[in-house]
Write a protein that holds these residues in place. Structure first.
Motif, PDB file in Angstrom:
ATOM      1  N   ASN A 440       0.824  -1.206   0.000  1.00 24.25           N
ATOM      2  CA  ASN A 440       0.000   0.000   0.000  1.00 24.25           C
ATOM      3  C   ASN A 440       0.862   1.261   0.000  1.00 24.25           C
ATOM      4  O   ASN A 440       0.545   2.255  -0.669  1.00 24.25           O
ATOM      5  CB  ASN A 440      -0.940  -0.005   1.210  1.00 24.25           C
ATOM      6  N   ARG A 455       2.394  -8.246  -4.852  1.00 21.25           N
ATOM      7  CA  ARG A 455       1.179  -9.016  -5.151  1.00 21.25           C
ATOM      8  C   ARG A 455       1.524 -10.393  -5.711  1.00 21.25           C
ATOM      9  O   ARG A 455       0.971 -11.409  -5.300  1.00 21.25           O
ATOM     10  CB  ARG A 455       0.300  -8.248  -6.148  1.00 21.25           C
ATOM     11  N   LEU A 465      -5.104 -11.139  -3.199  1.00 17.85           N
ATOM     12  CA  LEU A 465      -5.477  -9.807  -2.727  1.00 17.85           C
ATOM     13  C   LEU A 465      -6.670  -9.276  -3.508  1.00 17.85           C
ATOM     14  O   LEU A 465      -6.815  -9.551  -4.704  1.00 17.85           O
ATOM     15  CB  LEU A 465      -4.299  -8.839  -2.884  1.00 17.85           C
ATOM     16  N   ASP A 467      -8.376  -5.490  -3.968  1.00 16.61           N
ATOM     17  CA  ASP A 467      -8.389  -4.058  -3.675  1.00 16.61           C
ATOM     18  C   ASP A 467      -9.823  -3.545  -3.741  1.00 16.61           C
ATOM     19  O   ASP A 467     -10.504  -3.711  -4.765  1.00 16.61           O
ATOM     20  CB  ASP A 467      -7.507  -3.305  -4.681  1.00 16.61           C
ATOM     21  N   THR A 473      -7.614  -3.152   1.341  1.00 20.07           N
ATOM     22  CA  THR A 473      -7.257  -4.387   0.651  1.00 20.07           C
ATOM     23  C   THR A 473      -7.620  -5.572   1.514  1.00 20.07           C
ATOM     24  O   THR A 473      -7.207  -5.642   2.669  1.00 20.07           O
ATOM     25  CB  THR A 473      -5.746  -4.431   0.333  1.00 20.07           C
TER      26      THR A 473
END
Length: 477
Positions: A440, A455, A465, A467, A473
């Motif tokens: 982030n 990622r 993940l 978003d 997240t």
């Protein structure tokens, strides 16, 4: 209008029960000499869904599913295990209830046992003998198929062709090779009950006719079972029942397709079967999760068609269900009082109701019903970006779970679905959170190469993940 594919007529017939608002249904259950395998589970789930949808449509359903608890297979298994035959049947009836409970299959209204219906079985055989369509040979009694001219109408086979290619045990005492046993005299050490023809036990076919007629009447609405029962079991049931009463036995005959492995029917004789117990043991998930995966897998194919089993097929079913449960979590988290897409979701709610019922009215077309729910899920995912109110989000969630209940799906609390699966040398939760925080920060610095690198590294460790539109997240293994 609900239409059902009727094996007897060979087409989809409009469903009209004998008594308005009531449905009487009989399904052939298991012979209790071993654990339940996935083929048995398919039949149990298919007819549970049929019963659930009939109830959804407002019918009062009386559902009878029997146990065959005296049979050559049971006697042979008792010898193998050096146990009394009653101990074998008790063991595997308990195992059946254990496995159906794990799967979430509802018990039938009545679950009769053959050994508890000797009086009705003997009375029915006596009627057939008195009518001249059955004959006695020493201590055995046989049904004479030539006395029932309509024999073969369910399986669409002609009697002369059956006789020419009959693969039946040679018995010179029979008047015709296709004649079948109604009563069998015992061999030494076999279970026996007293009868007018001497001690013995019933043939397999007569048991179901006697139990069905006792609990549902001479004529009832639906008779079901696996495709392997069409001939000779259900053919023989029709012959003996109609010959005894002069009435139609069942009006709609419904048969589920086989479960196959590498396109070959799953069966104990071929040794290619997977028991329900084994599936739960090998699939690393809480029991309710595994149960829904099995239901989703089986219902993704129309019930009358064959379905090929594999670990990959179960994984795909799990992934399909996870897409729904991810949506459920997002819907549960909504707290807004108003949403921009509320009206559009209201229209989508009406559409999914119509699509779901249209699919199920078409011979219980569960793949089409699931497709309707998947389309609704996709629309909801799109509308979430525009914003939904908590009221409309709850309406959408309730609707999916309502339709899902007919299919035995979406009944697990969403947060229970998100269990943590072990993935090799998995990272612990704290390390995952640390790497997400680093990613982030990289995104804030517009260092998208580093963010993408993190990622991919997490994905390699089995961490996915997501978003969110609010800048947060979420992750899952």
């Amino acid at each position: 209008m609900l239409k059902i594919f009727n094996t007897l007529t060979g087409g989809k017939d409009p469903f009209e029960p004998l008594v308005p608002g009531q449905v009487r249904m009989y399904v052939c259950g298991v012979t209790v000499y071993d654990d339940v395998h996935l083929g048995h589970a398919r039949s149990a789930i298919v007819f549970d869904v049929i019963r659930r949808y009939l109830e959804y449509r407002g019918f009062n359903v009386t559902f009878v599913k029997n146990f065959t608890d005296v049979d050559d297979k049971i006697i042979n298994r008792a010898r193998e295990l050096s146990l009394p035959w009653q101990a074998v049947t008790a063991r595997y009836i308990d195992a059946y209830y254990r496995d159906m409970g794990r799967l979430g299959v509802r018990p039938a209204t009545l679950e009769p046992k053959a050994t508890e219906h000797m009086e009705e079985i003997i009375r029915l055989i006596r009627t057939l003998v008195e009518k001249g369509v059955a004959y006695r040979v020493n201590g055995d009694v046989y049904f004479e198929v030539q006395k029932y001219p309509a024999y073969g109408r369910l399986s669409k086979r002609k009697l002369d062709e059956l006789q020419a290619g009959a693969r039946v045990e040679v018995d010179e005492r029979k008047r015709n090779p296709m004649d079948f046993a109604l009563w069998k005299s015992p061999k030494p050490g076999e279970p026996a009950w007293p009868s007018p023809w001497g001690p013995g036990r019933p043939g397999w076919h007569i048991e179901c006719s006697a139990m069905a007629m006792k609990h549902l009447g001479d004529t009832f609405d639906i008779h079901g079972g696996g495709q392997d029962l069409i001939f000779p079991h259900h053919e023989n049931e029709i012959a003996q029942s109609c010959a005894a009463t002069g009435k139609e036995f069942a009006r709609y005959w419904v048969h589920n397709g086989f479960v196959t492995v590498d396109s070959e029917k799953m069966s104990k004789s071929l040794g290619n079967f997977f028991t329900v117990r084994e599936i739960f043991e090998k699939f690393p998930a809480p029991g309710k999760v595994t149960a829904e995966v099995v239901w989703y897998f089986l219902l993704s194919t129309q019930y009358g068609s064959p379905i090929d089993f594999s670990d990959q097929a179960l994984r795909q079913a799990r992934a399909g269900l996870s897409n729904f449960y991810d949506l459920f979590l997002r819907l549960e988290e909504i707290t807004m009082s108003k949403g921009a897409a509320d009206e559009e979701v209201g229209s989508a709610l009406k559409a999914v109701a119509a699509d779901f019922e249209r699919a199920m009215d078409d011979d219980f077309n569960t793949p089409a019903a699931l497709a309707a729910l998947q389309t609704f899920r996709s629309k909801l995912n799109t509308k979430l970006a525009a914003g939904l109110s908590s009221v409309v989000a709850q309406q959408a969630l309730t609707a999916i779970q309502h339709y899902g209940a007919v299919l035995g799906l979406f009944q697990v609390p969403a947060r229970e679905w998100e269990f943590r699966e072990p993935v090799g040398t998995a990272l612990d939760d704290a390390e995952i959170e640390r790497q997400i925080a680093e990613r982030n920060n990289a995104r804030l610095r517009k260092d998208f190469a580093r963010a993408d690198e993190i990622r991919k590294a997490l994905a390699a460790q089995g961490v996915i993940l997501e978003d969110r539109s609010d800048g947060t997240t979420r992750w899952k293994r």
